[in-house]
Scaffold this active site. Sequence first.
Site, PDB file in Angstrom:
ATOM      1  CG  ASP A  91      -8.158  -5.164   1.733  1.00 30.86           C
ATOM      2  OD1 ASP A  91      -9.054  -4.732   2.651  1.00 30.86           O
ATOM      3  OD2 ASP A  91      -8.076  -4.905   0.593  1.00 30.86           O
ATOM      4  CG  ASP A 118      -2.015 -20.032  -2.577  1.00 26.54           C
ATOM      5  OD1 ASP A 118      -1.533 -20.121  -1.248  1.00 26.54           O
ATOM      6  OD2 ASP A 118      -1.679 -20.751  -3.320  1.00 26.54           O
ATOM      7  CG  ASP A 153     -13.799  -7.548   2.285  1.00 28.17           C
ATOM      8  OD1 ASP A 153     -13.409  -6.858   3.075  1.00 28.17           O
ATOM      9  OD2 ASP A 153     -14.313  -6.990   1.242  1.00 28.17           O
ATOM     10  CE1 TYR A 209      -3.459  -2.948   0.938  1.00 25.96           C
ATOM     11  CE2 TYR A 209      -4.619  -0.759   1.234  1.00 25.96           C
ATOM     12  CZ  TYR A 209      -4.619  -2.308   1.198  1.00 25.96           C
ATOM     13  OH  TYR A 209      -5.525  -2.684   0.710  1.00 25.96           O
ATOM     14  CE  LYS A 225       1.889 -17.635  -3.762  1.00 18.54           C
ATOM     15  NZ  LYS A 225       0.820 -18.812  -3.889  1.00 18.54           N
TER      16      LYS A 225
HETATM   17  C1  LIG Z   1     -10.604   1.509   1.288  1.00 19.15           C
HETATM   18  C2  LIG Z   1      -9.438   0.909   1.237  1.00 19.15           C
HETATM   19  C3  LIG Z   1      -8.364   1.509   1.195  1.00 19.15           C
HETATM   20  C4  LIG Z   1      -9.430   0.086   2.595  1.00 19.15           C
HETATM   21  C5  LIG Z   1      -8.047  -0.769   2.625  1.00 19.15           C
HETATM   22  O1  LIG Z   1      -7.873  -1.618   1.477  1.00 19.15           O
HETATM   23  O2  LIG Z   1      -7.330  -0.817   3.601  1.00 19.15           O
HETATM   24  C6  LIG Z   1     -10.650  -1.055   2.893  1.00 19.15           C
HETATM   25  O3  LIG Z   1     -10.611  -1.841   1.924  1.00 19.15           O
HETATM   26  C7  LIG Z   1     -10.186  -1.814   4.417  1.00 19.15           C
HETATM   27  O4  LIG Z   1     -10.252  -3.070   4.264  1.00 19.15           O
HETATM   28  O5  LIG Z   1     -10.188  -1.001   5.313  1.00 19.15           O
HETATM   29 MG   LIG Z   2     -10.749  -3.805   2.840  1.00 19.39          MG
END
Ligand SMILES: CC(C)[C@H](C(=O)O)[C@@H](O)C(=O)O
Ligand SMILES: [Mg+2]
Length: 365
Positions: free
Chosen positions: A250, A226, A254, A144, A194
């Site tokens: 990240d 993975d 999710d 990032y 990885k």
């Molecule tokens: C919006 C984005 C920059 C952020 C990230 O990738 O960190 C989001 O996806 C998160 O998970 O907080």
């Molecule tokens: Mg995110």
Amino acid sequence: MSTYNIAVLPGDGIGPEVMAEAHKVLDAIATRFGLTLTLNTFDVGGCAIDKHGHALPPATLAGCEQADAILFGSIGGPKWDSLPLEQRPERAALLTLRSHFDLFSNLRPARIYPDLAHLSPLREDIARRGMDVVVVRELTSGIYFGQPKGLEGEGEQQYAFDTMRYSRAEIRRIAISAFEAARKRRGKVTSVDKANVLVCSRLWREVTEEVAKDYPDVTLEHIYIDNATMQLLKSPTDFDVLLCSNLFGDIISDECAMITGSMGLLPSASINGSGFGLFEPAGGSAPDIAGQGIANPIAQILSASMLLRYSLNEVDAADAIDKAVVQTLSDGVLTGELLSQEQRHHAHSTAQVGDYICQLIRQAQ
Ligand SMILES: CC(C)[C@H](C(=O)O)[C@@H](O)C(=O)O
Ligand SMILES: [Mg+2]
Ligand SMILES: NC(=O)c1ccc[n+]([C@@H]2O[C@H](COP(=O)([O-])OP(=O)(O)OC[C@H]3O[C@@H](n4cnc5c(N)ncnc54)[C@H](O)[C@@H]3O)[C@@H](O)[C@H]2O)c1
């Protein structure tokens, strides 16, 4: 009486809708626990670009600097997608705040509660066994932030590049966060990398092994990213603390959110070495459902709970929110995305879920 100053940054899309519910919950908590919570609201993200010409106006940054903690909503959306990367809300506001306050330690707890297994999209027998993990994500370095990044050349010869970069010190401090978290939980760290391909991951493994020597009571395992994404679906009970670099954390957070039932359930805490933090849902501004009053406010409300727990050390107040949230889910007070198509006519609105949680907090008085 304890007095705290919280900077509230609702942002874009569903941000203001879910933040309104977290605000109500904090008001109910303040009354019940005799806290004085001063909530100062500031513009951030796309709406701040529209109003002030910058995603993170100086007044917003100053408000955050003066606060005891930051409660953040969500930012971004299609309206600002075509801006150059450095002006986009995500980089100009969120990544800048993370970096400015050195919020390197991002905690994303995800849980399938035993009587809420029906909310999970996992196979029923797997969901019934539950999941209780915390993703400990490095948040201020890696791909990032690594330099150089850019775009060079022209036509078919044009190329783009980002740099993944980690120092030993950066790996060490996030590994320590993970081992400390594991020590208070079930004593297991699974480090996600990885290392079969990436040099950064080789160093990540080496430093993580070094840190492990100081934690003989914690088990350390390594797993490739993975494989981790599939093992989480197959056998989530194998995991306790998932230690991840910025990008892998990240992605995997999710996945963890969805395993519990919805992106709208996952809160997060981003903390620096002094305990100062920014607290926000792991999900985004959800443009597909914004403005309809149907977003799940729970991730935002649980982020407020994490703020009370981690930055203000108001543990009883945080516990009261967590308990009310679990009760709300058990009572079937659910927003639509947690329901099947056939059951969706039973859905509760964002405000109804927030009101129900407040009512439970007041009743427990
Ligand atoms: C919006 C984005 C920059 C952020 C990230 O990738 O960190 C989001 O996806 C998160 O998970 O907080
Ligand atoms: Mg995110
Ligand atoms: N912290 C942040 O501010 C943050 C985090 C992630 C994404 N974003 C930004 O948000 C915008 C939209 O991103 P995206 O669509 O990829 O991801 P998203 O997380 O906004 O949405 C993904 C899916 O999850 C659902 N969802 C998310 N939160 C929900 C909630 N509270 N209740 C019910 N459903 C919910 C959405 O409806 C959508 O179907 C992008 O601009 C992205 O960069 C911001």
